[in-house]
Design a protein around this motif. Structure first.
Motif, PDB file in Angstrom:
ATOM      1  N   SER A 245       0.851  -1.191   0.000  1.00 49.24           N
ATOM      2  CA  SER A 245       0.000   0.000   0.000  1.00 49.24           C
ATOM      3  C   SER A 245       0.888   1.243   0.000  1.00 49.24           C
ATOM      4  N   VAL A 246       0.375   2.357   0.509  1.00 53.81           N
ATOM      5  CA  VAL A 246       1.126   3.614   0.426  1.00 53.81           C
ATOM      6  C   VAL A 246       1.405   4.218   1.800  1.00 53.81           C
ATOM      7  N   GLY A 247       1.327   3.398   2.860  1.00 54.01           N
ATOM      8  CA  GLY A 247       1.618   3.897   4.193  1.00 54.01           C
ATOM      9  C   GLY A 247       3.111   4.091   4.408  1.00 54.01           C
ATOM     10  N   ASP A 248       3.454   4.693   5.538  1.00 56.36           N
ATOM     11  CA  ASP A 248       4.858   4.968   5.843  1.00 56.36           C
ATOM     12  C   ASP A 248       5.683   3.688   5.963  1.00 56.36           C
ATOM     13  N   HIS A 249       5.029   2.572   6.323  1.00 60.97           N
ATOM     14  CA  HIS A 249       5.754   1.323   6.511  1.00 60.97           C
ATOM     15  C   HIS A 249       5.574   0.364   5.332  1.00 60.97           C
ATOM     16  N   ASP A 250       4.932   0.827   4.277  1.00 67.65           N
ATOM     17  CA  ASP A 250       4.723  -0.007   3.089  1.00 67.65           C
ATOM     18  C   ASP A 250       5.854   0.259   2.110  1.00 67.65           C
ATOM     19  N   LEU A 251       6.863  -0.608   2.171  1.00 66.91           N
ATOM     20  CA  LEU A 251       8.122  -0.340   1.467  1.00 66.91           C
ATOM     21  C   LEU A 251       8.342  -1.211   0.239  1.00 66.91           C
ATOM     22  N   ILE A 252       7.420  -2.119  -0.055  1.00 68.28           N
ATOM     23  CA  ILE A 252       7.644  -3.045  -1.168  1.00 68.28           C
ATOM     24  C   ILE A 252       7.870  -2.291  -2.472  1.00 68.28           C
ATOM     25  N   ALA A 253       6.971  -1.353  -2.806  1.00 70.07           N
ATOM     26  CA  ALA A 253       7.073  -0.655  -4.090  1.00 70.07           C
ATOM     27  C   ALA A 253       8.363   0.155  -4.211  1.00 70.07           C
ATOM     28  N   PRO A 254       8.718   0.989  -3.214  1.00 64.48           N
ATOM     29  CA  PRO A 254       9.957   1.757  -3.382  1.00 64.48           C
ATOM     30  C   PRO A 254      11.212   0.897  -3.408  1.00 64.48           C
ATOM     31  N   VAL A 255      11.248  -0.165  -2.613  1.00 61.02           N
ATOM     32  CA  VAL A 255      12.431  -1.035  -2.623  1.00 61.02           C
ATOM     33  C   VAL A 255      12.527  -1.766  -3.959  1.00 61.02           C
ATOM     34  N   ALA A 256      11.385  -2.286  -4.454  1.00 62.34           N
ATOM     35  CA  ALA A 256      11.396  -2.967  -5.745  1.00 62.34           C
ATOM     36  C   ALA A 256      11.816  -2.018  -6.852  1.00 62.34           C
ATOM     37  N   ALA A 257      11.353  -0.767  -6.787  1.00 61.90           N
ATOM     38  CA  ALA A 257      11.728   0.215  -7.804  1.00 61.90           C
ATOM     39  C   ALA A 257      13.222   0.503  -7.741  1.00 61.90           C
ATOM     40  N   GLU A 258      13.756   0.606  -6.528  1.00 63.21           N
ATOM     41  CA  GLU A 258      15.193   0.847  -6.362  1.00 63.21           C
ATOM     42  C   GLU A 258      16.014  -0.299  -6.940  1.00 63.21           C
ATOM     43  N   LEU A 259      15.448  -1.520  -6.868  1.00 61.91           N
ATOM     44  CA  LEU A 259      16.138  -2.696  -7.403  1.00 61.91           C
ATOM     45  C   LEU A 259      15.915  -2.866  -8.903  1.00 61.91           C
ATOM     46  N   GLY A 260      15.125  -1.971  -9.504  1.00 63.30           N
ATOM     47  CA  GLY A 260      14.969  -1.998 -10.954  1.00 63.30           C
ATOM     48  C   GLY A 260      13.674  -2.577 -11.469  1.00 63.30           C
ATOM     49  N   MET A 261      12.661  -2.693 -10.632  1.00 65.40           N
ATOM     50  CA  MET A 261      11.401  -3.267 -11.095  1.00 65.40           C
ATOM     51  C   MET A 261      10.717  -2.353 -12.092  1.00 65.40           C
ATOM     52  N   GLU A 262      10.254  -2.942 -13.189  1.00 63.74           N
ATOM     53  CA  GLU A 262       9.419  -2.246 -14.160  1.00 63.74           C
ATOM     54  C   GLU A 262       7.969  -2.534 -13.788  1.00 63.74           C
ATOM     55  N   GLN A 263       7.300  -1.547 -13.223  1.00 60.18           N
ATOM     56  CA  GLN A 263       5.945  -1.764 -12.710  1.00 60.18           C
ATOM     57  C   GLN A 263       4.937  -1.792 -13.847  1.00 60.18           C
ATOM     58  N   ALA A 264       4.084  -2.838 -13.830  1.00 60.70           N
ATOM     59  CA  ALA A 264       3.039  -2.960 -14.843  1.00 60.70           C
ATOM     60  C   ALA A 264       1.795  -2.191 -14.440  1.00 60.70           C
ATOM     61  N   PHE A 265       1.462  -2.211 -13.161  1.00 62.68           N
ATOM     62  CA  PHE A 265       0.311  -1.446 -12.666  1.00 62.68           C
ATOM     63  C   PHE A 265       0.375  -1.401 -11.149  1.00 62.68           C
ATOM     64  N   TYR A 266      -0.441  -0.535 -10.580  1.00 62.63           N
ATOM     65  CA  TYR A 266      -0.621  -0.470  -9.135  1.00 62.63           C
ATOM     66  C   TYR A 266      -2.060  -0.076  -8.862  1.00 62.63           C
ATOM     67  N   LYS A 267      -2.758  -0.853  -8.063  1.00 54.09           N
ATOM     68  CA  LYS A 267      -4.144  -0.676  -7.640  1.00 54.09           C
ATOM     69  C   LYS A 267      -5.130  -1.209  -8.692  1.00 54.09           C
ATOM     70  N   VAL A 268      -6.044  -2.027  -8.189  1.00 53.01           N
ATOM     71  CA  VAL A 268      -7.070  -2.645  -9.021  1.00 53.01           C
ATOM     72  C   VAL A 268      -8.431  -2.320  -8.434  1.00 53.01           C
ATOM     73  N   ALA A 269      -9.391  -2.058  -9.299  1.00 48.91           N
ATOM     74  CA  ALA A 269     -10.743  -1.703  -8.848  1.00 48.91           C
ATOM     75  C   ALA A 269     -11.516  -2.957  -8.468  1.00 48.91           C
ATOM     76  N   MET A 270     -11.134  -3.548  -7.332  1.00 47.96           N
ATOM     77  CA  MET A 270     -11.797  -4.750  -6.842  1.00 47.96           C
ATOM     78  C   MET A 270     -11.766  -4.749  -5.326  1.00 47.96           C
ATOM     79  N   ARG A 271     -12.659  -5.501  -4.750  1.00 41.99           N
ATOM     80  CA  ARG A 271     -12.622  -5.767  -3.329  1.00 41.99           C
ATOM     81  C   ARG A 271     -12.975  -7.226  -3.091  1.00 41.99           C
ATOM     82  N   PRO A 272     -12.199  -7.861  -2.201  1.00 41.07           N
ATOM     83  CA  PRO A 272     -11.010  -7.326  -1.541  1.00 41.07           C
ATOM     84  C   PRO A 272      -9.816  -7.360  -2.491  1.00 41.07           C
TER      85      PRO A 272
END
Length: 390
Positions: A245-272
């Motif tokens: 997610s985008v909280g202060d402790h949600d580090l997956i996205a920034p760490v993956a980006a730092e490691l070179g991840m090419e993001q395909a998408f973020y957030k899907v219109a579904m629940r859950p």
């Protein structure tokens, strides 16, 4: 946010069918046949008796006809001679039919005294012979791709195929993240919980044909996550749980980006499952699942299983959509597709009253995910609703 269909298309573009390997037939059950195979012999390889009785010539069958017993044929031990007029051979189920015979009289229609038999008055017209190649013949094909079932394994054995070409099992690394998590059996602190998501997901993926590596829980620090990512080396797919997610402790996205991840998408219109992301780290496909237990399991079923099926080379990668009438009235849906935990009972679909994404007890009782499109209006009992089995 993108739609579920758009997200599915994106994650499927991250993976491709894996290479083929040959495995012994004994361990082929549940694997995906990657190349069609052909029968190396016919089944049965000879005309065989389907009953215990006496082999003779059909033209000589008539009430009270007498025959001399000149030998015996059993499974694995055929009669080597040729039958002549007035002769018969005692024959057992599975034995080769002797040359010169084209009919087997069942033993219940025969009276035997010494080496002579007499036919009864009501001999069944059925010849009781299984023709050579009646099941399959040399060169007939078992087509690929297909997930091999026990019946397929039996067929391959009869075809005399000792080694089977199958798709290599995808290796999926599962990484649970969060300072709040401890492993089952450990003593959690007052502000900690047991890590359940990775265990449920591992079982789901293994059931679908993957080899799963469960990585150590990563803590909510950049250093811990980088170390955890390095442990996924050699996997075909990295599935992270939590921290997307985008909280202060949600580090997956920034760490993956730092490691070179090419993001395909973020957030899907579904629940859950709204905070879902996917991309590529070099050759490693990656999908980040939400941390709520039900969200993780639902997203695993909706997104990861199709990826897994594609890697296995299956043509049908999506779970089949089914329909059933509602068992009760339900209110309108919101702006996101809703995958509701539901039970099938007496042909009716009953969504649970409690749909909170933390309730594993509700998920454990469900056998279906009822799919409601965005802004679906209120529905009445007996209205048809779509669902997938889980």
């Amino acid at each position: 946010m993108i739609s579920v269909d758009e997200a599915l298309a994106a994650v499927l573009n991250l993976v491709a069918p894996l290479e083929t390997e040959d495995v012994p037939l004994r361990v082929a059950n549940g694997r995906v046949l990657s190349k069609s195979v052909t029968a190396q012999r016919s089944q049965p390889p000879f005309a065989a008796s389907s009953m215990d009785g006496y082999a003779l010539r059909r033209a000589e069958v008539e009430p009270d006809a007498m025959f001399k017993v000149v030998g015996e044929a059993a499974a694995g031990h055929g009669y080597e001679g040729t039958l002549r007029a007035g002769q018969t051979v005692r024959i057992f189920t599975g034995a080769p039919v002797p040359e010169g015979a084209d009919f087997v009289v069942i033993q219940e229609d025969v009276t035997r005294r010494g080496n002579l038999i007499t036919l009864g008055h009501h001999v069944d017209a059925k010849d009781n012979i299984r023709p050579a190649g009646g099941d399959f013949t040399v060169g007939e094909e078992l087509s690929a791709p297909r997930t091999l079932r026990p019946a397929d394994v039996a067929l391959l054995a009869a075809m005399n195929v000792p080694n089977v070409p199958v798709t290599r099992k995808p290796v999926i690394a599962i990484l649970a993240t969060g300072d709040e998590l401890v492993q089952p059996g450990e003593d959690p602190g007052d502000d900690q919980i047991i890590a359940s998501n990775s265990y449920g997901l591992a079982a789901m993926f293994e059931d679908a044909g993957a080899d799963v590596r469960m990585l150590p829980i990563a803590r909510d620090t950049t250093a811990s996550l980088k170390q955890a990512f390095s442990l996924a080396k050699g996997a075909d797919l990295l599935v992270t749980v939590g921290g997307a997610s985008v909280g202060d402790h949600d580090l997956i996205a920034p760490v993956a980006a730092e490691l070179g991840m090419e993001q395909a998408f973020y957030k899907v219109a579904m629940r859950p499952g709204k905070p879902l992301m996917a991309g590529k780290l070099g050759n490693l496909a990656m999908i980040g699942l939400p941390g709520n237990p039900v969200s993780a399991m639902v997203c695993g079923a909706v997104f990861v299983l199709p990826m897994l099926r594609r890697m296995l080379g299956l043509t049908q990668v999506h779970a089949p959509f089914c329909e059933a009438p509602l068992g009760r009235d339900i209110g309108p849906n919101g702006p996101r597709a809703h995958y509701m935990r539901a039970r099938l009972q007496d042909g009716m679909l009953y969504p649970d009253d409690r749909q909170d994404s933390s309730l594993l007890s509700v998920l454990a009782q469900a056998d279906a995910l009822m799919i409601r499109p965005p802004h679906d209006p209120a529905r009445n009992a007996k209205d048809l609703q779509s669902y997938i089995l889980i």
